[in-house]
Design an enzyme around this catalytic site. Sequence first.
Site, PDB file in Angstrom:
ATOM      1  N   ASP A   1     -10.343   1.887   9.346  1.00  0.00           N
ATOM      2  CA  ASP A   1     -10.201   3.405   9.279  1.00  0.00           C
ATOM      3  C   ASP A   1      -9.990   4.213  10.653  1.00  0.00           C
ATOM      4  O   ASP A   1     -11.322   4.533  10.787  1.00  0.00           O
ATOM      5  CB  ASP A   1     -10.998   3.759   8.468  1.00  0.00           C
ATOM      6  CG  ASP A   1     -10.207   5.221   7.796  1.00  0.00           C
ATOM      7  OD1 ASP A   1      -9.261   5.249   7.545  1.00  0.00           O
ATOM      8  OD2 ASP A   1     -10.966   6.149   7.610  1.00  0.00           O
TER       9      ASP A   1
ATOM     10  N   ARG B   1       7.574   9.493   7.991  1.00  0.00           N
ATOM     11  CA  ARG B   1       7.046   9.178   6.592  1.00  0.00           C
ATOM     12  C   ARG B   1       5.552   9.246   7.310  1.00  0.00           C
ATOM     13  O   ARG B   1       5.389   7.954   7.961  1.00  0.00           O
ATOM     14  CB  ARG B   1       7.472   8.159   5.824  1.00  0.00           C
ATOM     15  CG  ARG B   1       6.564   7.741   4.795  1.00  0.00           C
ATOM     16  CD  ARG B   1       6.782   6.531   4.214  1.00  0.00           C
ATOM     17  NE  ARG B   1       5.912   6.355   2.921  1.00  0.00           N
ATOM     18  CZ  ARG B   1       5.040   5.527   2.851  1.00  0.00           C
ATOM     19  NH1 ARG B   1       4.723   4.839   3.950  1.00  0.00           N
ATOM     20  NH2 ARG B   1       4.550   5.289   1.826  1.00  0.00           N
TER      21      ARG B   1
ATOM     22  N   ARG C   1     -10.956  10.029   2.660  1.00  0.00           N
ATOM     23  CA  ARG C   1     -10.263  10.145   4.282  1.00  0.00           C
ATOM     24  C   ARG C   1     -11.267   9.397   4.993  1.00  0.00           C
ATOM     25  O   ARG C   1     -10.729   8.999   6.105  1.00  0.00           O
ATOM     26  CB  ARG C   1     -10.703  11.611   4.515  1.00  0.00           C
ATOM     27  CG  ARG C   1      -9.464  12.708   4.278  1.00  0.00           C
ATOM     28  CD  ARG C   1      -9.281  13.188   2.972  1.00  0.00           C
ATOM     29  NE  ARG C   1      -8.284  14.131   2.801  1.00  0.00           N
ATOM     30  CZ  ARG C   1      -8.340  15.436   2.255  1.00  0.00           C
ATOM     31  NH1 ARG C   1      -9.463  15.744   2.073  1.00  0.00           N
ATOM     32  NH2 ARG C   1      -7.056  16.175   2.339  1.00  0.00           N
TER      33      ARG C   1
ATOM     34  N   ASP D   1       2.457   7.467   6.401  1.00  0.00           N
ATOM     35  CA  ASP D   1       1.832   6.580   5.397  1.00  0.00           C
ATOM     36  C   ASP D   1       0.288   6.899   5.278  1.00  0.00           C
ATOM     37  O   ASP D   1      -0.052   7.463   5.975  1.00  0.00           O
ATOM     38  CB  ASP D   1       1.883   5.156   6.180  1.00  0.00           C
ATOM     39  CG  ASP D   1       1.568   4.057   5.222  1.00  0.00           C
ATOM     40  OD1 ASP D   1       1.997   3.776   4.209  1.00  0.00           O
ATOM     41  OD2 ASP D   1       0.148   3.629   5.339  1.00  0.00           O
TER      42      ASP D   1
ATOM     43  N   ASN E   1      -2.943   5.806   9.980  1.00  0.00           N
ATOM     44  CA  ASN E   1      -4.403   5.977   9.372  1.00  0.00           C
ATOM     45  C   ASN E   1      -5.381   4.874   9.684  1.00  0.00           C
ATOM     46  O   ASN E   1      -6.455   4.993   9.875  1.00  0.00           O
ATOM     47  CB  ASN E   1      -4.083   6.069   7.684  1.00  0.00           C
ATOM     48  CG  ASN E   1      -5.454   5.898   7.094  1.00  0.00           C
ATOM     49  OD1 ASN E   1      -6.203   6.901   7.146  1.00  0.00           O
ATOM     50  ND2 ASN E   1      -5.787   4.926   6.457  1.00  0.00           N
TER      51      ASN E   1
ATOM     52  N   GLU F   1       2.932  10.896   2.747  1.00  0.00           N
ATOM     53  CA  GLU F   1       2.683  10.081   1.647  1.00  0.00           C
ATOM     54  C   GLU F   1       1.378  10.598   0.833  1.00  0.00           C
ATOM     55  O   GLU F   1       0.323  10.024   1.576  1.00  0.00           O
ATOM     56  CB  GLU F   1       2.678   8.630   1.883  1.00  0.00           C
ATOM     57  CG  GLU F   1       2.638   7.799   0.604  1.00  0.00           C
ATOM     58  CD  GLU F   1       1.681   6.613   0.629  1.00  0.00           C
ATOM     59  OE1 GLU F   1       1.869   5.864  -0.342  1.00  0.00           O
ATOM     60  OE2 GLU F   1       0.850   6.417   1.350  1.00  0.00           O
TER      61      GLU F   1
ATOM     62  N   ASN G   1       9.851   3.976  -5.243  1.00  0.00           N
ATOM     63  CA  ASN G   1       9.475   3.390  -3.781  1.00  0.00           C
ATOM     64  C   ASN G   1       9.069   1.941  -3.527  1.00  0.00           C
ATOM     65  O   ASN G   1       9.265   1.303  -4.562  1.00  0.00           O
ATOM     66  CB  ASN G   1       8.769   4.422  -3.055  1.00  0.00           C
ATOM     67  CG  ASN G   1       7.215   4.354  -3.332  1.00  0.00           C
ATOM     68  OD1 ASN G   1       6.839   3.459  -4.114  1.00  0.00           O
ATOM     69  ND2 ASN G   1       6.418   4.811  -2.406  1.00  0.00           N
TER      70      ASN G   1
HETATM   71  C1  AAO Z   1      -3.060  -5.583   1.486  1.00  0.00           C
HETATM   72  C2  AAO Z   1      -3.763  -6.576   0.336  1.00  0.00           C
HETATM   73  C3  AAO Z   1      -5.252  -6.214   0.131  1.00  0.00           C
HETATM   74  C4  AAO Z   1      -5.923  -6.265   1.144  1.00  0.00           C
HETATM   75  C5  AAO Z   1      -5.504  -5.533   2.448  1.00  0.00           C
HETATM   76  C6  AAO Z   1      -6.110  -5.488   3.899  1.00  0.00           C
HETATM   77  O1  AAO Z   1      -2.728  -6.207  -0.627  1.00  0.00           O
HETATM   78  O2  AAO Z   1      -5.463  -6.946  -1.005  1.00  0.00           O
HETATM   79  O3  AAO Z   1      -7.478  -5.830   0.958  1.00  0.00           O
HETATM   80  O4  AAO Z   1      -4.167  -5.823   2.559  1.00  0.00           O
HETATM   81  O5  AAO Z   1      -6.144  -6.869   4.258  1.00  0.00           O
HETATM   82  C7  AAO Z   1       0.455  -2.101   1.314  1.00  0.00           C
HETATM   83  C8  AAO Z   1      -0.016  -2.692   0.057  1.00  0.00           C
HETATM   84  C9  AAO Z   1      -1.334  -3.293  -0.025  1.00  0.00           C
HETATM   85  C10 AAO Z   1      -1.754  -3.999   1.162  1.00  0.00           C
HETATM   86  C11 AAO Z   1      -1.383  -3.139   2.544  1.00  0.00           C
HETATM   87  C12 AAO Z   1      -1.896  -3.574   3.934  1.00  0.00           C
HETATM   88  O6  AAO Z   1       0.437  -1.965  -1.027  1.00  0.00           O
HETATM   89  O7  AAO Z   1      -1.426  -3.988  -1.246  1.00  0.00           O
HETATM   90  O8  AAO Z   1      -2.947  -4.218   1.242  1.00  0.00           O
HETATM   91  O9  AAO Z   1       0.002  -2.753   2.604  1.00  0.00           O
HETATM   92  O10 AAO Z   1      -1.172  -4.852   4.116  1.00  0.00           O
HETATM   93  C13 AAO Z   1      -3.223   4.027  -2.266  1.00  0.00           C
HETATM   94  C14 AAO Z   1      -2.773   4.749  -1.035  1.00  0.00           C
HETATM   95  C15 AAO Z   1      -1.572   4.912  -0.726  1.00  0.00           C
HETATM   96  C16 AAO Z   1      -1.016   3.475  -0.409  1.00  0.00           C
HETATM   97  C17 AAO Z   1      -1.143   2.563  -1.916  1.00  0.00           C
HETATM   98  C18 AAO Z   1      -0.532   1.325  -1.727  1.00  0.00           C
HETATM   99  O11 AAO Z   1      -3.456   6.055  -1.386  1.00  0.00           O
HETATM  100  O12 AAO Z   1      -1.304   5.557   0.611  1.00  0.00           O
HETATM  101  O13 AAO Z   1      -2.502   2.644  -2.171  1.00  0.00           O
HETATM  102  N1  AAO Z   1       0.490   3.156  -0.096  1.00  0.00           N
HETATM  103  C19 AAO Z   1       0.740   3.113   1.383  1.00  0.00           C
HETATM  104  C20 AAO Z   1       1.929   2.055   1.652  1.00  0.00           C
HETATM  105  C21 AAO Z   1       1.768   0.922   1.084  1.00  0.00           C
HETATM  106  C22 AAO Z   1       0.526   0.407   2.088  1.00  0.00           C
HETATM  107  C23 AAO Z   1      -0.180   1.148   2.512  1.00  0.00           C
HETATM  108  C24 AAO Z   1      -0.300   2.770   2.199  1.00  0.00           C
HETATM  109  C25 AAO Z   1      -1.323   0.985   3.593  1.00  0.00           C
HETATM  110  O14 AAO Z   1       3.139   2.991   0.876  1.00  0.00           O
HETATM  111  O15 AAO Z   1       2.972   0.013   1.021  1.00  0.00           O
HETATM  112  O16 AAO Z   1      -0.139  -0.676   1.454  1.00  0.00           O
HETATM  113  O17 AAO Z   1      -0.603   1.114   4.862  1.00  0.00           O
HETATM  114  C26 AAO Z   1      -4.601   5.924  -6.922  1.00  0.00           C
HETATM  115  C27 AAO Z   1      -4.433   6.798  -5.659  1.00  0.00           C
HETATM  116  C28 AAO Z   1      -3.608   6.521  -4.710  1.00  0.00           C
HETATM  117  C29 AAO Z   1      -3.771   4.974  -4.429  1.00  0.00           C
HETATM  118  C30 AAO Z   1      -3.595   3.993  -5.502  1.00  0.00           C
HETATM  119  C31 AAO Z   1      -3.628   2.547  -5.446  1.00  0.00           C
HETATM  120  O18 AAO Z   1      -3.290   6.006  -7.568  1.00  0.00           O
HETATM  121  O19 AAO Z   1      -4.329   8.074  -6.253  1.00  0.00           O
HETATM  122  O20 AAO Z   1      -3.601   7.116  -3.572  1.00  0.00           O
HETATM  123  O21 AAO Z   1      -2.764   4.789  -3.528  1.00  0.00           O
HETATM  124  O22 AAO Z   1      -4.604   4.415  -6.540  1.00  0.00           O
HETATM  125  O23 AAO Z   1      -4.722   2.027  -5.492  1.00  0.00           O
HETATM  126  C32 AAO Z   1      -2.242   6.069 -11.798  1.00  0.00           C
HETATM  127  C33 AAO Z   1      -2.958   7.243 -10.906  1.00  0.00           C
HETATM  128  C34 AAO Z   1      -2.769   7.280  -9.401  1.00  0.00           C
HETATM  129  C35 AAO Z   1      -3.553   5.916  -9.024  1.00  0.00           C
HETATM  130  C36 AAO Z   1      -2.794   4.707  -9.829  1.00  0.00           C
HETATM  131  C37 AAO Z   1      -3.355   3.341  -9.416  1.00  0.00           C
HETATM  132  O24 AAO Z   1      -1.016   5.839 -11.423  1.00  0.00           O
HETATM  133  O25 AAO Z   1      -2.283   8.311 -11.477  1.00  0.00           O
HETATM  134  O26 AAO Z   1      -3.098   8.397  -8.999  1.00  0.00           O
HETATM  135  O27 AAO Z   1      -2.901   4.905 -11.177  1.00  0.00           O
HETATM  136  O28 AAO Z   1      -4.950   3.546  -9.834  1.00  0.00           O
END
Ligand code: AAO
Length: 482
Positions: free
Chosen positions: A163, A191, A154, A193, A100, A230, A293
């Site tokens: 992006d 997977r 997106r 991501d 992505n 994911e 996870n």
């Molecule tokens: C890091 C730093 C950031 C910095 C960034 C850029 O932490 O501060 O800005 O670098 O330098 C992982 C870490 C991130 C990290 C990133 C890159 O988790 O912290 O950022 O590596 O190093 C969304 C996405 C989902 C993603 C998830 C973490 O949709 O795809 O965020 N997961 C994957 C991986 C993950 C990885 C990445 C993607 C990036 O598994 O390890 O990030 O490659 C809502 C949305 C979700 C969203 C969440 C999080 O969720 O629906 O789609 O996930 O928000 O913001 C309830 C709701 C639920 C909601 C949730 C949280 O549960 O029902 O829907 O509350 O609000």
Amino acid sequence: YKNPHYAPGRTTMVHLFEWKWDDIAVECERWLGPRGFGGVQISPPNENLIIWSRNRPWWERYQPMSYRLITRSGNEQQFANMVRRCNNVGVRIYVDAIINHMTGHAEENVGTGGSTANFGEWHYPAVPYGRNDFNWPHCVIDSSDYVNDAHRVRNCELSGLKDLNQATEHVRRMIVNYMNHLINLGVAGFRIDAAKHMWPSDLRIIYNRLNNLNTAHGFPSGARPYIYQEVIDLGGEAVSRNEYTPIGAVTEFKFGLELSGAFQRNNQLRWLVNWGTPWGLLASNDALTFIDNHDNQRGHGAGGNILTYKQARPYKGAIAFMLAHAYGFPQLMSSFVFDDTEAGPPMDRSGNIISPAINSDNTCGNGWVCEHRWRQIYSMVVFRNVAGNAPMTNWWDNGSNQIAFCRQGRGFIAFNNDSWNLNQNLQTCLPAGTYCDVISGQRNGNNCTGKRITVGNDGRAIISVGSNDYDMMLAIHVGSES
Ligand code: AAO
């Protein structure tokens, strides 16, 4: 894209989070292969940004610098060696593919393979990518977008990660080349991501350009890679998981959330009688299922109230239910110990990952949890393999938190999550005989180190699980006779 292409009789994969390729290769040979595991999800194998300013957090692996196969987990030669050795013992490898975005971290600039980038200029020479390969105009997703703006989800950046525009021919070609390289090296799938942050129509084109799995690694001819995307969708999202099921499987986040609730007694176990689509879960064939996870075990992603290794008793209960029940394609989490939610894996002062130590009782040391080496968990992997396609029958419950069911003729399991003992004469659907409970112990030749259960000619047996027993469940299956 929905067939994991496990070796015959295998059903379950484990995410060896942040493991090194050499360690995974030996783990396949000494543990996963012999114990009937189907596959391993590995951490991203492509070059990532090194982030010393945050003491090498686990999340640096999600900051791609290039598609060169060189990370803290190992280089390309070690990767190829791992895949070959795992396939040789019937264990498949699934790659966490970050397609992505590219790194957008502001403070540093050197990747694990020595590549550099100028992300202020959207310039990644090691791929290469340039400005035209990203989405314009520049924007960053904010939390309200998840609820009401699929377009921004997106086409804007996920937390500042640059992006990529997958509608661009060059981007598609770079991604397809990367994934096909991995397929040629013998991996069984991916997977995807952050799939919700890409358009399904673009993903479909990318998937369709992937090679068939490599027959030299034992895959049947014409086999397509297993793809699980994911997509966090607990409801109320602008982007729906249903947009992705036509093109592949999807991570079912509701699964772990609901089971975590039930096994923490926020919901009675008896309601699990119709576990599956009536709970709003995806069709079974579409669902990659898991309790925790790598994100939600530490409050990232869809965090909150998810059981992890830290609540071992209910966690093992939830995992046992996942593996005993016929629904979905299960994935186990295998963690390193953490308190700090940003902390990376066990490492030395140079940032090299420290290998897990293996203790005499098969558990891990050196800061690794290795849930997949907990007896109650690996024994249930065998249970699921033995259960195969056997239907779920003979549900029993006490109207509260004691439940039991059969996998007809193959296995039987009972749970007691009440604060009083379970003592019942229950139908096990198994041939008459004496069985060894694979939760409280295991069969050892003609010995049984756990509870013995005697099944009569009518298939019934006295089942006892005390509320103070070390574990809340009892499981027997064909092959656990003792
Ligand atoms: C890091 C730093 C950031 C910095 C960034 C850029 O932490 O501060 O800005 O670098 O330098 C992982 C870490 C991130 C990290 C990133 C890159 O988790 O912290 O950022 O590596 O190093 C969304 C996405 C989902 C993603 C998830 C973490 O949709 O795809 O965020 N997961 C994957 C991986 C993950 C990885 C990445 C993607 C990036 O598994 O390890 O990030 O490659 C809502 C949305 C979700 C969203 C969440 C999080 O969720 O629906 O789609 O996930 O928000 O913001 C309830 C709701 C639920 C909601 C949730 C949280 O549960 O029902 O829907 O509350 O609000």
